[in-house]
Enzyme design. Structure first.
Site, PDB file in Angstrom:
ATOM      1  N   GLU A 781     -57.634 -21.227   7.061  1.00 19.17           N
ATOM      2  CA  GLU A 781     -56.244 -21.699   7.106  1.00 19.17           C
ATOM      3  C   GLU A 781     -56.322 -23.207   7.126  1.00 19.17           C
ATOM      4  OE1 GLU A 781     -54.535 -19.198  10.460  1.00 19.17           O
ATOM      5  OE2 GLU A 781     -52.984 -20.678  10.026  1.00 19.17           O
ATOM      6  N   CYS A 815     -49.853 -28.136  11.168  1.00 11.63           N
ATOM      7  CA  CYS A 815     -50.149 -28.023   9.734  1.00 11.63           C
ATOM      8  C   CYS A 815     -48.889 -27.652   8.961  1.00 11.63           C
ATOM      9  CB  CYS A 815     -51.281 -27.037   9.465  1.00 11.63           C
ATOM     10  SG  CYS A 815     -51.191 -25.572  10.440  1.00 11.63           S
TER      11      CYS A 815
END
Ligand code: FAD
Length: 1020
Positions: A781, A815
């Protein structure tokens, strides 16, 4: 400071309070009959007279919120008036009108006007619809027709607005009202709520101040309670009217409110503070009490407050107000309302995972609460009662209770309840009635308008039921007290408590009510205890403390403040740790998936019980603010419970179909030892998420957190061990990237889970590929170049709020954070200006203080990278907030870009880049976003469904957020993860994650091999 008595009722369970209220509201048979007769007469008259309920009410009765057309009208009304450009206006009209089946409503209403409007809507739909017949004539009609439709819709929506708003300016409203002579009293409200900037708040202040002077001048010879008044919203007068900003609000807002109150006092006007969201109640009362205590306002009885009966605290608040009035030697007018924010109260409580709702969940419970509060109000010694309602039964009951009292007043909203009060005054000419009359242009009107439309259109609403000729009068006269008693005061069965939101198999993580001062005080006390200690973290190999000599670690918000020490593992130790982990895996894998799930659930319970401890660490070690730290712990708890449940459900053996005489079964097994490498920005949530998924699937784990947040990881692993996970199954390796590389390359590793930079993921991918032997899976990720697209139909204040949350809170260190704002040209200047104003209201500083919005960056290297980026941007930097000294703080910044291609890499911090786009160029915008190669999150703010749908179809992103912020994904609700440069999938907190960490095995058994196919032979 001690807790005010009313706070004890904030979120109490519903049944007891509803039943107590029902008892207080109960009428004896004789009174009941009288009240019913009065209400029946009022209702009968309203239904008899075609105009008794008003055109709008009948319009809304035809197009109630339960019809698709009603919802369409609501959304059209909400957005249309603010759209400046024809292109977007046409898109919205086509989108909204095209969705509805107007033909089904033709000639259905008893009102000719409503039928004519239906006809017009249908004709308009034909004109804007893409599917309208082709041909030259039609093309011409359509071309000429569009501006016409636009104008007509504009007029219609303006009319709808005017129905509820008395005038665009106070002068216009005063003239329309005829204040000096009208039989109704008036209270004017300058529309506007939720100031986001100081400029907004100042604008509203001046509007109120001017209005007070104008109303005073127009009041004529009216005296005492007969004089007109003004209603004010505190959220319009302060850009941060929030409990977390309490000290500042008291310092800044009390003088502002005092100035307005004094002005109203000079004109002897009624001055009422409106009631807003429940979490603002305590602050509202504090501000109100501070103004009420001022000696300069002594002798004036105009300072009043609205109280919402749907809140569980309402009765106690009225008692508190009575005591305040006695203490300050004044009479306080109290306007009792049921409450206008019911739906958002329910949603917000669910999102925050709180113990209970601040409001009742059944309409009848609110009705009885209203009546019970009315009793308290009528009995109070120092309060002046005003009853604001459009419900004929409520009015009839209050009329009975008020008897001959002359100080009681009834109130209605402009545009509502006209027929009811006309009728009431016919029979009772001495009753005092006041109209609450909003004033404002269409910019300020929309939020108010939507609340009124919701109120008129809701099934539960009295005015809606009244309009519906099929609703029997008995239903309108049903005694709410009897209704509540009949269901024993129980809450609405379809409004689950936040804890039960995810069904019986998975508890929602518990929240802490940060709007409750006492809850915050308790939390702070618990965290201070944790902060008073020192935290020493070490690696844990086979349960033993391991690592090199300890090194100090500091608070990123205060570099002078050491918080503990960390012992890192030397990279050469990686291989030995891996051998231990791999050796332990078969026994763990052999445990049933239920046993593994039980360990995770125990860990979740332990973690939840120690929320303050883990929050305290997140704040001091990772610089998280209090709300972020709370969200962090809740997410970790959710991960544990979610993957526990997934292990039980998704990893169950699967019987497969096949020929007779054979069984086929697919089973899941852990892969072996998984290395979990997690980042510092979610030091608990991502850490626990990775580890718990790998464990649930039957793997052993070596967890390597980011070195910046080793203490948190150490605590988390110890907690997991305490929950029953064997120390050789879960090991902790503290260290930097070199240790990560050693672990990935170590023998006997069966998979890697990684969250971090795209570059880091690429390194791991290459390292795994280079290993000679098994092909190893990687779940990565990574980052994103996340954008938010805003068109001109979006609500600017909502956009600004969501941008602040998405780009700047958490110091932009998520993020998922917004890095780029694509804003349509026509609204760009206004939005950027408001955004700058809202940025200026943010507070940077010590994250341990509740009023801090933005804490530090994680380290000096991050700050240097961001500074270098801003230096490179030069004159493109539009605005930047100053940063405090002493820690790794960085002022949030806004940067103008011509083109997204100018942004080469992910900028990980509180920097938002603004790119403008032209109406009609949506595809170009989406292409630019796709061209970055990242595909993590994307936000879109638009009221045009076709625009949203276009984005949904074309944008290559993992998580798309529509008309909301684009951060804060919830486990199992918004599974999270991107594509392209943003990650490999599967999504964390989603249904496919565990399977990626398993091997699949199929067992086929020939059941005929030992003597034939008995099951076939035994068929009937
Ligand atoms: C003069 C005036 C001033 C006002 N000022 C304010 C103010 O300051 N702040 C404010 O919030 N509102 C204010 N309002 C709006 C007011 O809250 C609504 O108009 C009122 O709730 C409608 O109640 P009713 O008795 O007219 O209608 P009813 O139809 O009898 O009641 C509708 C109300 O019931 C409640 N309700 C609906 N469904 C449920 C459910 N399932 N569970 C629990 N409760 C439910 C909601 O409060 C809803 O608004 C004001 C209204 C007036 C007339």
């Amino acid at each position: 400071m001690s807790e005010p008595g009313y706070q004890a009722f904030y979120r109490v369970p519903e049944p007891q309070l509803a039943l107590t209220s029902a008892q207080a509201a109960r009428l004896d048979a004789e009174t009941r009959a009288q009240v019913s007769a009065v209400a029946a007469r009022l209702i009968g008259r309203m239904r008899e007279h075609a105009n008794g309920t008003g055109v709008i009410a009948r319009f809304l009765s035809e197009y109630g919120l339960s019809s698709a057309e009603g919802v369409v009208l609501l959304s059209l009304a909400e957005a249309f008036l603010r759209i400046p450009d024809a292109f977007t206006a046409d898109l919205l009209i086509r989108d909204k009108l095209g969705e509805a089946d107007w033909a089904a409503h033709l000639d259905r209403s008893s009102s000719t006007l409503v039928n004519a409007a239906t006809l017009a809507l249908r004709a308009g739909t034909d004109l804007v619809s893409e599917s309208a017949r082709k041909g030259v004539l039609h093309a011409l009609v359509r071309r000429v027709g569009r501006p016409l439709v636009r104008r007509a819709i504009g007029h219609a929506m303006g009319m709808l607005g005017r129905q509820f708003v008395l005038g665009r300016t106070i002068e216009e409203a005063l003239e329309r009202a005829g204040v000096a002579t009208h039989r109704f009293r008036y209270s004017f409200d300058m529309l506007g709520e939720g100031a986001r900037t100081r400029a907004d708040a100042e604008r509203y202040f001046h509007a109120y101040a001017m209005a007070i002077d104008s109303i005073g001048a127009a009041a004529g010879n009216r005296t005492g309670a007969d004089r007109p008044g003004i209603s004010v919203k505190l959220s319009a007068l302060h850009p941060r009217f929030e409990p977390a900003q309490r000290t500042r609000v008291l310092q800044e807002l009390v003088p502002v409110l005092t100035t307005l109150a004094r002005r109203a006092c000079n004109h002897d006007l009624a001055f009422t503070v409106d009631a807003e969201e429940s979490e603002r109640l305590e602050l509202t009362l504090d501000v109100f009490a501070a103004v009420a205590a001022l000696p300069t306002l002594d002798g004036w009885n105009g300072l009043g407050l609205a109280v919402q009966a749907y809140q569980k605290r309402a009765g106690a608040v009225i008692e508190w107000l009575d005591a305040l009035a006695a203490r300050t030697g004044r009479r306080i007018p109290v306007r009792l309302v049921k409450g206008a924010y019911w739906d958002s109260e329910i949603k917000r409580t669910q999102e925050r995972g709180l113990d209970g709702y601040p409001v009742f969940t059944r309409k009848a419970a609110t009705d009885v609460s209203y009546l019970a509060c009315a009793r308290v109000l009528l009995a109070a010694q120092h309060l002046v009662p005003a009853f604001a309602t459009h419900n004929a039964l409520t009015v009839a009951t209050l009329l009975e209770w008020a008897g001959t009292r002359r100080d009681v007043e009834f109130q209605r909203l402009h545009g509502m309840g006209d027929g009811l009060y006309e009728s009431l005054l016919e029979d009772n000419p001495n009753v005092n009635c006041r109209i609450y009359a909003p004033v404002g242009g269409h910019d300020d009107l929309l939020a108010y308008l939507v609340r009124r439309l919701l109120e008129n259109g809701a099934n539960s609403s009295f005015v809606n039921a009244l309009q519906d000729p099929t609703t029997p009068i008995d239903q309108l006269l049903a005694d709410p007290a009897e209704t509540v008693i009949a269901f024993s005061g129980t809450p609405h069965p379809r409004i689950l408590l936040p804890r039960d939101l995810y069904g019986p198999d998975r508890l929602n993580a518990a929240g802490i009510d940060l709007s409750d001062r006492m809850a915050v005080d308790r939390l702070q006390a618990a965290m201070h205890e944790v902060w008073s200690g020192r935290w020493d973290a070490h690696s844990l190999i086979d349960g033993e403390a391991a690592g090199q000599p300890p090194g100090p670690t500091c608070d990123p918000a205060c570099l002078e403040r050491p918080i503990g020490s960390v012992r890192m593992l030397a990279p050469p130790m990686a291989a030995a740790a891996c051998r231990i982990g791999a050796g332990a895996q078969p026994a763990w894998n052999a445990r049933s998936r239920h046993a593994r799930a039980d360990c995770l659930r125990t860990a979740a319970d332990l973690l939840e019980a120690r929320t303050p401890t883990f929050m305290a660490i997140a704040i001091r070690e990772a610089g998280k603010t209090i709300p972020d730290a709370l969200a962090e712990v809740r997410e970790a708890v959710d991960f544990l419970r979610y993957y526990a449940r997934q292990a039980e459900q998704a990893l169950a053996p699967l019987d497969l179909p096949g020929p007779t005489g054979e069984t086929n079964q697919l089973t899941y097994s852990g892969r072996g030892l998984v290395v979990c490498i997690s980042p510092w920005n979610f030091p608990l949530a991502i850490f626990i998420g990775q580890v718990s998924a790998a464990l649930a699937a039957g793997n052993s784990v070596i967890a390597k957190p980011a070195p910046q947040t080793s203490i948190m990881a150490h605590r988390a692993v110890r907690l997991m061990h305490e929950a029953g996970i064997p120390p050789d199954v879960l090991q902790l390796a503290l260290g930097d990237a070199r240790l990560g590389q050693a672990l990935v390359a170590a023998p006997r590793v069966s998979g890697v889970v990684f969250t971090g930079s795209t570059t880091g993921a690429k390194h791991i991918e290459r390292a795994l590929a280079a290993i000679n032997g098994t092909i190893l899976p990687l779940i990565a990720e990574t980052g994103g170049q996340n954008a938010m697209i805003v068109d001109s139909s979006a609500l600017p204040e909502q956009v600004v709020g969501d941008l602040i949350t998405s780009a700047f809170l958490s110091a932009g260190q998520r993020c998922s954070a917004a890095r780029v704002l694509f804003v349509q040209d026509e609204v760009a200047d206004a939005i950027v200006e408001r955004l700058i104003g809202a940025m200026n209201e943010l507070r940077l500083g010590d994250p341990a203080v509740l009023s801090t919005d933005i804490g530090p960056l994680i380290d000096g290297a991050s700050r240097q990278r961001l500074q270098a980026h801003l230096d490179a941007m030069g004159s493109r930097v539009l605005h930047q907030l100053p940063a405090p000294a002493g820690g790794h703080f960085f002022g949030p910044a806004l940067v103008a870009l011509d083109d997204l291609s100018l942004l080469k890499t992910e900028v990980f911090g509180p920097v938002l880049h603004v790119v403008r786009w032209r109406a009609g160029a949506l595809d170009v915008v989406i292409d630019q976003i796709n061209a970055t190669g990242y595909g993590l999150t994307l936000g879109i703010h638009s009221r045009v469904n076709s625009t949203v749908e276009r984005v949904r179809q074309r944008a290559c992103v993992g998580n798309l957020y529509v008309n909301r912020s684009m951060v804060g994904a919830v486990v199992g609700v918004q599974p999270f993860g991107g594509e392209g440069l943003s990650g490999t999938g599967p999504k964390a907190g989603g249904p496919n994650y565990l399977k990626r960490l398993c091997t699949e095995r199929v067992t086929t058994v020939d059941t005929t091999s030992a003597g034939g196919n008995a099951s076939l032979w035994t068929l009937d």
